[in-house]
Write an enzyme that holds these catalytic residues in place. Structure first.
Site, PDB file in Angstrom:
ATOM      1  N   GLN A   9      13.548   2.744  -6.482  1.00 30.49           N
ATOM      2  CA  GLN A   9      12.316   2.443  -7.213  1.00 30.49           C
ATOM      3  C   GLN A   9      12.627   1.880  -8.582  1.00 30.49           C
ATOM      4  O   GLN A   9      12.034   0.907  -9.024  1.00 30.49           O
ATOM      5  CB  GLN A   9      11.439   3.704  -7.394  1.00 30.49           C
ATOM      6  N   HIS A  46      13.103  -1.833  -9.279  1.00 27.21           N
ATOM      7  CA  HIS A  46      12.002  -2.783  -9.137  1.00 27.21           C
ATOM      8  C   HIS A  46      11.564  -3.360 -10.472  1.00 27.21           C
ATOM      9  O   HIS A  46      11.185  -4.525 -10.568  1.00 27.21           O
ATOM     10  CB  HIS A  46      10.770  -2.102  -8.525  1.00 27.21           C
ATOM     11  N   GLU A  81       2.914   7.586  -5.492  1.00 33.17           N
ATOM     12  CA  GLU A  81       2.838   6.482  -4.540  1.00 33.17           C
ATOM     13  C   GLU A  81       3.751   6.771  -3.343  1.00 33.17           C
ATOM     14  O   GLU A  81       3.321   6.713  -2.198  1.00 33.17           O
ATOM     15  CB  GLU A  81       3.269   5.189  -5.248  1.00 33.17           C
ATOM     16  N   HIS A  82       5.019   7.082  -3.623  1.00 36.84           N
ATOM     17  CA  HIS A  82       5.993   7.420  -2.579  1.00 36.84           C
ATOM     18  C   HIS A  82       6.466   8.852  -2.812  1.00 36.84           C
ATOM     19  O   HIS A  82       6.824   9.201  -3.940  1.00 36.84           O
ATOM     20  CB  HIS A  82       7.237   6.531  -2.667  1.00 36.84           C
ATOM     21  N   ASP A 137       9.765   0.580   2.986  1.00 38.17           N
ATOM     22  CA  ASP A 137       9.522  -0.726   2.370  1.00 38.17           C
ATOM     23  C   ASP A 137       9.629  -1.854   3.390  1.00 38.17           C
ATOM     24  O   ASP A 137       9.056  -2.929   3.184  1.00 38.17           O
ATOM     25  CB  ASP A 137      10.545  -0.991   1.257  1.00 38.17           C
ATOM     26  N   HIS A 189     -42.972   0.787   1.479  1.00 35.23           N
ATOM     27  CA  HIS A 189     -42.083   1.500   2.399  1.00 35.23           C
ATOM     28  C   HIS A 189     -42.906   2.410   3.316  1.00 35.23           C
ATOM     29  O   HIS A 189     -42.725   2.423   4.544  1.00 35.23           O
ATOM     30  CB  HIS A 189     -41.088   2.375   1.625  1.00 35.23           C
TER      31      HIS A 189
END
Lengths: 433, 433
Positions: free
Chosen positions: A259, A262, A327-328, A361, A420
């Site tokens: 990670q 990145h 996230e992961h 991934d 209505h």
């Protein structure tokens, strides 16, 4: 220095809260520039696209060359080494199989009043896929965005990818071919998002735009939202590993670095019930950082946002994980399924020591587009659902209307919505008259 | 004057395109004001809420009275006439039954490599429901927002509703009780959205905010999006009726007026294959407008945005409907199911002459929170899915990693993500070594 936190320390709560609230992203405010670009593309169409592409990508286009020809795509894709092409095909097959199971079912039933109720799912007619140029050009992202769209049944999938100085990325084009992308345009930035949303003479508009991009692309997606659908605006990537001492510290270090490499703003956190193991992982990270190709990026991420948290037991790790809403999430423990059952908020969970996050991934099958920045508390990764919409259905019989119409009329009157009520009453009068 | 369009006329395409692109909403730009309010609530919490509520609603609160007590709720709710309470209970039961069928299933399977894959749905932990005060205070909206949240399993559902000059709306509170709302706060506007998103001493923060509101509320929801999830930002309501000559023109007129009476900016369109029937509906609308309570609003909507379109056959009506992508679509034709099958983009379809759209607003069962402004091309009405999120799961075995790990490594190398590749390679070496 990465942070070392001990759950048993008196200042833990303060330190953990600070970790949670650390601002990792400092997006430049490009909204005014983006608004101008979108207005320009809306007003001048292809002419604006051509001018902006010349300016930003140093590529001279004509209305005839904005779109890549089938030959260009084939020629570029054929440059991909066989090993990579085969890997893309394996990945695509697995992603396709996983996402095909997500297809929701229509429903239709008759209730006890005789009314028929139900819903029906239909695909978005046309979708656009943004693919970044430059550093973050990932063929795997093409697969992860395009395959769910195609599995959902999207009829027309248009991809935009900038080609700075004219360079085509063979693996990206190969991935697009494998995934079934229908059209590819060599444009990028806010101008490409505007073209997908509003259309030009060369590019028909789409209904939904997905895919990652820089601050300009993100701002453009926010601006066209409503005119078209968009996916989430992703923040920097993040991983939480919960690991006991029965792991190889180097494996865990590599998982965290995958990670960290990145992005400067990425975040890798380890929670362990063994302080010595935590230190061993931190040492292994330092050792790997000496030789890693992307060590400048990974080291900055680890230094600024990395953390090792020691807890007395794994149940506490699960509770902390839910506050992080990662996230992961890797669960490298003796009973990963048991620990997984204690987790409520996570984008994707990787169970056991043989499931490094990198598998997810590329080739695991689940999508790698996942909620960041604690948004797993309320959102999910990309799926076929992002390319489908649901139409609800109701069909009343006279008997059903007789049974439930009076309640509708009463509520309409209580809300002072006379028409209505009258629309129901006129029919009830006919039935009773 | 409403517009009369004839599909066979030479200028039809131009007139229809103009109808599609007519701008119905002119939102004031309140973003700067809203940004200030949100910052104030974040900085000063309850003190800001109390000050802003005094200013906008002329209500003096203390930290102890921001939340309505159970007794206050019960006392107000008890003022609701029995007929309305029973109608709310019938509506709630039907909405609950419909939405319970939407609950998605978890999945888990082992593939041919031995890898276990799957996903799991979990509810959002805490949700906030915005309920407007004033003109558009609809107890039915409380049911439509709260029940899907509770069916999804949301543990804590907090409602905010402004009480201008201290006035409580009994039917709104009764609906909240019936729907199972857990907490009710007498605040509104951007300050209420900020309190739900960020929390104050009196109000714990939530993870997701839904519910309609004015321009300030909409701007606040846009601003807190990302910190929390939000539902769609709804535009003015709209209905498309496709009707043949075998209908009572007055019924169709009332159905169209039941949208028009919502809002000056609402839109009602009729498509018919019989020009004389179209004229008869328009006449019936004019007749009803003479006495309708909300005739000022309904007449403005009909005058500015109403339309009657004549087509040579109903298949063309279906094609035009997909270009409109209506929020509400009534099919008052001999074979509504057959025509429905030709429709791709619609929020909700009401089939047959015994299904006035107002049934769907209250007691049909499907949700009345639906995509407006052509967004049915890419989005769906509110559902239990809005209160759930999905965690993907992957568990590799050594054999599975041996089968697919090399492909992951190849892709990682091709993307220049070395640590990704190494995290797989380290494990493969162990297996092979």
């Amino acid at each position: 220095m990465p942070k070392f936190l001990d759950y048993s320390a008196p200042d833990f709560e303060a330190a953990f809260s600070a970790l949670l609230s650390a601002k990792r992203e400092d997006s430049p405010d490009v909204d005014a520039v983006v608004a101008g670009i979108i207005a320009d593309v809306r007003a001048r169409g292809d002419a604006a696209l051509i001018e902006l592409t010349e300016k930003f990508d140093r590529v001279s286009l004509t209305p005839d060359t904005i779109r890549l020809s089938a030959e260009e795509v084939a020629q570029a894709a054929d440059k991909v080494p066989a090993e990579v092409r085969e890997a893309l095909e394996l990945a695509a097959a697995r992603i396709r199989a996983y996402h095909a199971r997500q297809l929701p079912e229509d429903d239709n039933w008759t209730d006890d009043t005789g009314a028929t109720l139900g819903w029906r799912w239909t695909p978005v007619s046309a979708a656009g896929l943004y693919v970044p140029g430059g550093l973050a050009t990932y063929p795997s992202s093409v697969l992860m965005n395009a395959i769910p769209a195609k599995v959902a049944g999207v009829g027309r999938l248009a991809m935009v990818v900038p080609t700075p100085d004219g360079a085509l990325n063979p693996a990206v084009l190969a991935a697009a071919r494998i995934a079934g992308v229908d059209e590819i345009y060599r444009i990028g930035g806010a101008q490409a998002v505007a073209a997908l949303a509003y259309g030009t003479a060369s590019i028909a508009p789409v209904d939904k735009i997905t895919g990652p991009g820089n601050a300009y692309v993100a701002a453009a997606k926010r601006r066209v939202f409503g005119k078209v659908g968009i996916d989430m605006i992703a923040g920097p990537s993040e991983i939480l590993v919960i690991a006991d001492a029965q792991n190889d510290p180097d494996w865990i270090a590599l998982d965290m670095l995958s990670q960290a490499e990145h992005d400067d703003s990425a975040q890798a956190i380890l929670i362990t019930d063994d302080a010595a193991f935590g230190r061993a992982v931190a040492q292994a990270i330092e050792a790997r950082l000496e030789t890693l190709e992307r060590r400048a990026i990974a080291a900055a991420s680890w230094r600024d946002f990395g953390a090792v948290i020691t807890v007395p037991d794994l149940a506490i790790a699960a509770a902390l994980s839910d506050r992080i809403a990662p996230e992961h999430l890797e669960l490298c423990v003796a009973d990963p399924e048991g620990l997984s059952a204690q987790i409520t908020h996570a984008g994707a969970i990787f169970l056991g020591q043989w499931t490094p996050e990198a598998i997810g991934d590329y080739v695991g099958g689940p999508n790698h587009v996942l909620p960041t920045a604690r948004s797993a508390r309320f959102s999910s990764g990309l799926s076929v659902m992002d390319f489908l919409k649901r139409t609800t259905l109701a069909h009343m019989t006279p008997a059903a209307l007789r049974a439930i119409g009076p309640a509708a009329e009463a509520l309409a009157i209580s809300e002072s919505l006379e028409a209505h009520g009258l629309s129901v009453r006129a029919r009830l009068d006919k039935l009773n008259g």
